[in-house]
Design an enzyme around this catalytic site. Structure first.
Site, PDB file in Angstrom:
ATOM      1  N   ASP A   1       0.810  -1.224   0.000  1.00 23.92           N
ATOM      2  CA  ASP A   1       0.000   0.000   0.000  1.00 23.92           C
ATOM      3  C   ASP A   1       0.848   1.281   0.000  1.00 23.92           C
ATOM      4  O   ASP A   1       1.988   1.277   0.441  1.00 23.92           O
ATOM      5  CB  ASP A   1      -0.903  -0.017   1.246  1.00 23.92           C
ATOM      6  CG  ASP A   1      -2.012   1.022   1.157  1.00 23.92           C
ATOM      7  OD1 ASP A   1      -2.424   1.370   0.027  1.00 23.92           O
ATOM      8  OD2 ASP A   1      -2.460   1.496   2.219  1.00 23.92           O
TER       9      ASP A   1
ATOM     10  N   TRP B   1       2.709   8.134  -2.229  1.00 29.66           N
ATOM     11  CA  TRP B   1       4.150   8.308  -2.461  1.00 29.66           C
ATOM     12  C   TRP B   1       4.357   9.204  -3.689  1.00 29.66           C
ATOM     13  O   TRP B   1       5.153  10.143  -3.669  1.00 29.66           O
ATOM     14  CB  TRP B   1       4.801   6.932  -2.685  1.00 29.66           C
ATOM     15  CG  TRP B   1       6.273   6.972  -2.950  1.00 29.66           C
ATOM     16  CD1 TRP B   1       7.273   6.891  -2.032  1.00 29.66           C
ATOM     17  CD2 TRP B   1       6.914   7.101  -4.231  1.00 29.66           C
ATOM     18  NE1 TRP B   1       8.497   6.958  -2.653  1.00 29.66           N
ATOM     19  CE2 TRP B   1       8.305   7.086  -4.003  1.00 29.66           C
ATOM     20  CE3 TRP B   1       6.449   7.223  -5.545  1.00 29.66           C
ATOM     21  CZ2 TRP B   1       9.243   7.187  -5.030  1.00 29.66           C
ATOM     22  CZ3 TRP B   1       7.375   7.331  -6.570  1.00 29.66           C
ATOM     23  CH2 TRP B   1       8.753   7.317  -6.314  1.00 29.66           C
TER      24      TRP B   1
ATOM     25  N   ARG C   1      -0.240   9.273  -9.772  1.00 33.75           N
ATOM     26  CA  ARG C   1      -0.327   8.070  -8.931  1.00 33.75           C
ATOM     27  C   ARG C   1       0.289   6.843  -9.623  1.00 33.75           C
ATOM     28  O   ARG C   1       0.892   5.987  -8.982  1.00 33.75           O
ATOM     29  CB  ARG C   1      -1.796   7.777  -8.594  1.00 33.75           C
ATOM     30  CG  ARG C   1      -2.419   8.769  -7.607  1.00 33.75           C
ATOM     31  CD  ARG C   1      -3.910   8.442  -7.381  1.00 33.75           C
ATOM     32  NE  ARG C   1      -4.104   7.080  -6.934  1.00 33.75           N
ATOM     33  CZ  ARG C   1      -4.008   6.677  -5.655  1.00 33.75           C
ATOM     34  NH1 ARG C   1      -3.764   7.549  -4.703  1.00 33.75           N
ATOM     35  NH2 ARG C   1      -4.180   5.413  -5.337  1.00 33.75           N
TER      36      ARG C   1
ATOM     37  N   THR D   1     -10.800  -6.706  -4.828  1.00 37.43           N
ATOM     38  CA  THR D   1     -12.110  -6.701  -5.488  1.00 37.43           C
ATOM     39  C   THR D   1     -12.738  -5.305  -5.414  1.00 37.43           C
ATOM     40  O   THR D   1     -13.661  -5.002  -6.173  1.00 37.43           O
ATOM     41  CB  THR D   1     -13.062  -7.724  -4.825  1.00 37.43           C
ATOM     42  OG1 THR D   1     -12.965  -7.596  -3.390  1.00 37.43           O
ATOM     43  CG2 THR D   1     -12.716  -9.153  -5.201  1.00 37.43           C
TER      44      THR D   1
ATOM     45  N   ASN E   1     -10.818  -2.460  -5.671  1.00 35.40           N
ATOM     46  CA  ASN E   1      -9.996  -1.494  -6.414  1.00 35.40           C
ATOM     47  C   ASN E   1     -10.563  -1.128  -7.793  1.00 35.40           C
ATOM     48  O   ASN E   1     -10.114  -0.165  -8.416  1.00 35.40           O
ATOM     49  CB  ASN E   1      -8.542  -1.983  -6.549  1.00 35.40           C
ATOM     50  CG  ASN E   1      -7.750  -1.908  -5.262  1.00 35.40           C
ATOM     51  OD1 ASN E   1      -6.859  -2.727  -5.012  1.00 35.40           O
ATOM     52  ND2 ASN E   1      -8.038  -0.925  -4.406  1.00 35.40           N
ATOM     53  N   TRP E   2     -11.585  -1.872  -8.255  1.00 39.39           N
ATOM     54  CA  TRP E   2     -12.251  -1.512  -9.520  1.00 39.39           C
ATOM     55  C   TRP E   2     -12.947  -0.169  -9.413  1.00 39.39           C
ATOM     56  O   TRP E   2     -13.322   0.425 -10.435  1.00 39.39           O
ATOM     57  CB  TRP E   2     -13.279  -2.583  -9.916  1.00 39.39           C
ATOM     58  CG  TRP E   2     -12.691  -3.929 -10.185  1.00 39.39           C
ATOM     59  CD1 TRP E   2     -12.754  -5.016  -9.364  1.00 39.39           C
ATOM     60  CD2 TRP E   2     -11.962  -4.353 -11.347  1.00 39.39           C
ATOM     61  NE1 TRP E   2     -12.103  -6.086  -9.933  1.00 39.39           N
ATOM     62  CE2 TRP E   2     -11.605  -5.710 -11.157  1.00 39.39           C
ATOM     63  CE3 TRP E   2     -11.569  -3.718 -12.538  1.00 39.39           C
ATOM     64  CZ2 TRP E   2     -10.883  -6.436 -12.104  1.00 39.39           C
ATOM     65  CZ3 TRP E   2     -10.843  -4.461 -13.477  1.00 39.39           C
ATOM     66  CH2 TRP E   2     -10.519  -5.784 -13.255  1.00 39.39           C
TER      67      TRP E   2
ATOM     68  N   ARG F   1       1.828  -4.292   6.676  1.00 41.32           N
ATOM     69  CA  ARG F   1       1.169  -3.235   5.914  1.00 41.32           C
ATOM     70  C   ARG F   1       1.999  -1.957   5.993  1.00 41.32           C
ATOM     71  O   ARG F   1       2.066  -1.319   7.044  1.00 41.32           O
ATOM     72  CB  ARG F   1      -0.251  -2.961   6.413  1.00 41.32           C
ATOM     73  CG  ARG F   1      -0.930  -1.892   5.511  1.00 41.32           C
ATOM     74  CD  ARG F   1      -2.425  -1.888   5.566  1.00 41.32           C
ATOM     75  NE  ARG F   1      -2.949  -1.049   4.479  1.00 41.32           N
ATOM     76  CZ  ARG F   1      -4.187  -1.049   4.031  1.00 41.32           C
ATOM     77  NH1 ARG F   1      -5.073  -1.864   4.573  1.00 41.32           N
ATOM     78  NH2 ARG F   1      -4.553  -0.260   3.037  1.00 41.32           N
TER      79      ARG F   1
ATOM     80  N   ARG G   1      -5.346  -1.364   8.918  1.00 43.32           N
ATOM     81  CA  ARG G   1      -6.554  -2.172   8.656  1.00 43.32           C
ATOM     82  C   ARG G   1      -6.196  -3.269   7.653  1.00 43.32           C
ATOM     83  O   ARG G   1      -5.168  -3.183   6.962  1.00 43.32           O
ATOM     84  CB  ARG G   1      -7.684  -1.294   8.112  1.00 43.32           C
ATOM     85  CG  ARG G   1      -7.308  -0.477   6.887  1.00 43.32           C
ATOM     86  CD  ARG G   1      -8.492   0.328   6.347  1.00 43.32           C
ATOM     87  NE  ARG G   1      -8.070   1.254   5.316  1.00 43.32           N
ATOM     88  CZ  ARG G   1      -7.900   2.572   5.492  1.00 43.32           C
ATOM     89  NH1 ARG G   1      -8.134   3.118   6.665  1.00 43.32           N
ATOM     90  NH2 ARG G   1      -7.500   3.333   4.489  1.00 43.32           N
ATOM     91  N   LEU G   2      -7.086  -4.261   7.575  1.00 43.12           N
ATOM     92  CA  LEU G   2      -6.822  -5.404   6.695  1.00 43.12           C
ATOM     93  C   LEU G   2      -7.310  -5.171   5.262  1.00 43.12           C
ATOM     94  O   LEU G   2      -6.854  -5.835   4.341  1.00 43.12           O
ATOM     95  CB  LEU G   2      -7.481  -6.669   7.254  1.00 43.12           C
ATOM     96  CG  LEU G   2      -6.713  -7.385   8.363  1.00 43.12           C
ATOM     97  CD1 LEU G   2      -7.544  -8.526   8.945  1.00 43.12           C
ATOM     98  CD2 LEU G   2      -5.386  -7.950   7.835  1.00 43.12           C
TER      99      LEU G   2
ATOM    100  N   GLU H   1       0.708 -12.429  13.008  1.00 47.97           N
ATOM    101  CA  GLU H   1       1.244 -11.235  13.672  1.00 47.97           C
ATOM    102  C   GLU H   1       1.162 -10.094  12.672  1.00 47.97           C
ATOM    103  O   GLU H   1       1.479 -10.264  11.494  1.00 47.97           O
ATOM    104  CB  GLU H   1       2.714 -11.474  14.076  1.00 47.97           C
ATOM    105  CG  GLU H   1       2.893 -12.546  15.120  1.00 47.97           C
ATOM    106  CD  GLU H   1       2.203 -12.209  16.440  1.00 47.97           C
ATOM    107  OE1 GLU H   1       2.153 -11.017  16.795  1.00 47.97           O
ATOM    108  OE2 GLU H   1       1.719 -13.138  17.104  1.00 47.97           O
TER     109      GLU H   1
HETATM  110  C1  IPE Z   1      -1.515   0.232  -3.366  1.00 45.56           C
HETATM  111  O1  IPE Z   1      -1.274   1.594  -3.347  1.00 45.56           O
HETATM  112  C2  IPE Z   1      -1.678  -0.347  -4.744  1.00 45.56           C
HETATM  113  C3  IPE Z   1      -3.052  -0.742  -5.084  1.00 45.56           C
HETATM  114  C4  IPE Z   1      -4.082  -0.672  -4.304  1.00 45.56           C
HETATM  115  C5  IPE Z   1      -3.254  -1.254  -6.420  1.00 45.56           C
HETATM  116  P1  IPE Z   1      -2.460   2.631  -3.395  1.00 45.56           P
HETATM  117  O2  IPE Z   1      -2.792   2.908  -4.821  1.00 45.56           O
HETATM  118  O3  IPE Z   1      -3.589   2.192  -2.568  1.00 45.56           O
HETATM  119  O4  IPE Z   1      -1.771   3.922  -2.780  1.00 45.56           O
HETATM  120  P2  IPE Z   1      -2.418   4.901  -1.720  1.00 45.56           P
HETATM  121  O5  IPE Z   1      -2.821   4.064  -0.553  1.00 45.56           O
HETATM  122  O6  IPE Z   1      -3.578   5.553  -2.404  1.00 45.56           O
HETATM  123  O7  IPE Z   1      -1.322   5.847  -1.384  1.00 45.56           O
HETATM  124  C1  IPE Z   2      -5.511  -2.585  -0.236  1.00 44.01           C
HETATM  125  O1  IPE Z   2      -5.183  -1.263  -0.312  1.00 44.01           O
HETATM  126  C2  IPE Z   2      -5.384  -3.232  -1.589  1.00 44.01           C
HETATM  127  C3  IPE Z   2      -4.034  -3.362  -2.133  1.00 44.01           C
HETATM  128  C4  IPE Z   2      -2.934  -2.934  -1.570  1.00 44.01           C
HETATM  129  C5  IPE Z   2      -3.941  -4.037  -3.378  1.00 44.01           C
HETATM  130  P1  IPE Z   2      -6.275  -0.111  -0.544  1.00 44.01           P
HETATM  131  O2  IPE Z   2      -5.497   1.134  -0.721  1.00 44.01           O
HETATM  132  O3  IPE Z   2      -7.177  -0.506  -1.646  1.00 44.01           O
HETATM  133  O4  IPE Z   2      -7.077  -0.119   0.815  1.00 44.01           O
HETATM  134  P2  IPE Z   2      -7.897   1.032   1.524  1.00 44.01           P
HETATM  135  O5  IPE Z   2      -8.838   1.597   0.501  1.00 44.01           O
HETATM  136  O6  IPE Z   2      -6.920   2.061   2.006  1.00 44.01           O
HETATM  137  O7  IPE Z   2      -8.585   0.373   2.672  1.00 44.01           O
HETATM  138 MG    MG Z   3      -4.046   2.429  -0.596  1.00 46.75          MG
END
Ligand code: IPE
Ligand code: IPE
Ligand code: MG
Length: 246
Positions: A26, A31, A39, A72, A74-75, A194, A200-201, A213
């Site tokens: 994440d 970053w 992004r 699921t 991220n779409w 993480r 969070r999960l 852990e």
């Molecule tokens: C994780 O980085 C990659 C994916 C979820 C595909 P993020 O894209 O969630 O980056 P932040 O959390 O918005 O910074």
């Molecule tokens: C979890 O990250 C999914 C991946 C890293 C692929 P997200 O960035 O999607 O999670 P949230 O939205 O911060 O909970």
């Molecule tokens: Mg993220």
């Protein structure tokens, strides 16, 4: 007991490593944003971090590494970002196929690949098929993966077997559920990492993480280094895992 590492924080006992490490990759977007970049630039650097960390895990003898690449949920992101992530995954898999003979890494995909672009889906299937016999580290890539979706699929499959008369609800065990998850046959993760500050999960390995852990760090995934992994391992080794006992 061999102890390596420059400071106490990173002193790792390599004879007591976790068998299975899981990582929520994440923080790519933040970053990039903090550097005035799009992004997607963060996702590109994050893909490189994955290579470095996966190689390191293999070198130190981690048996299973599971990474969360696309959920699921991220779409919901803008189409351009989703396409960029899919493009990077394709590029990574092409490189992984080229390196496969040398690395001996077994790739397995957790998640329903059917909604992915056909070319990516075929590459993922080919990578999994071609690496199936390798005996190095097993890298599980969670792609279109959701913990709830995974449990729901297991429940449906088990219910169907009951309807067909192949099993009875009364004799169902936790193991039966485990055996119907994408992770069937893989030991539960010992350590879930993480990066990027969220605690969070986010729907990751819900069933499997029951006694994992948890290690969180403010370091973002694109900046996550081997040294950060050693910190996580050192923290893990300092924990007392009781599994409900004393
Ligand atoms: C994780 O980085 C990659 C994916 C979820 C595909 P993020 O894209 O969630 O980056 P932040 O959390 O918005 O910074
Ligand atoms: C979890 O990250 C999914 C991946 C890293 C692929 P997200 O960035 O999607 O999670 P949230 O939205 O911060 O909970
Ligand atoms: Mg993220």
């Amino acid at each position: 007991m061999p102890l390596f590492g420059s400071t106490k924080e990173t002193r790792v006992d390599y004879s007591r490593l976790p068998r299975h490490i899981a990582i929520i990759m994440d923080g790519n977007g933040r970053w990039a944003k903090s550097r005035g970049l799009p992004r997607t630039a963060g996702h590109a650097v994050g893909a490189e971090t994955f290579r470095t960390i996966a190689t390191y895990c293999r070198e130190i003898g981690i048996e299973y590494l599971t990474v969360y690449a696309f959920s699921t949920e991220n779409w919901k992101r803008p189409m351009e970002e989703v396409s960029a992530i899919m493009g990077l995954l394709k590029k990574y898999l092409l490189e992984a196929i080229a390196d496969m003979e040398k690395e001996k890494v077994r790739f397995v995909f957790f998640g329903d690949l059917s909604p992915l672009p056909a070319e990516l889906r075929e590459l993922a299937e080919e990578t999994q098929r071609r690496s199936a016999g390798y005996e190095g580290c097993q890298v599980n890539i969670c792609l279109n993966y959701g913990g709830r979706d995974e449990i729901l699929r297991a429940a449906k499959a088990l219910a169907a077997e009951c309807v067909e008369g192949k099993r009875s609800p009364d004799t169902m065990t936790e193991e039966d559920i485990s055996n119907h998850l994408w992770s069937a046959g893989v030991p539960d993760p010992d350590l879930v990492i993480r990066p990027s500050g969220e605690v969070r999960l986010s729907n990751f390995l819900l069933w499997q993480s029951a006694y994992a852990e948890f290690y969180v760090t403010d370091v973002s995934w694109p900046d996550f280094s081997k040294e950060d992994l050693r910190k996580a391992l050192a923290a893990y080794q300092g924990r007392s895992r009781r599994f409900g006992g004393v």
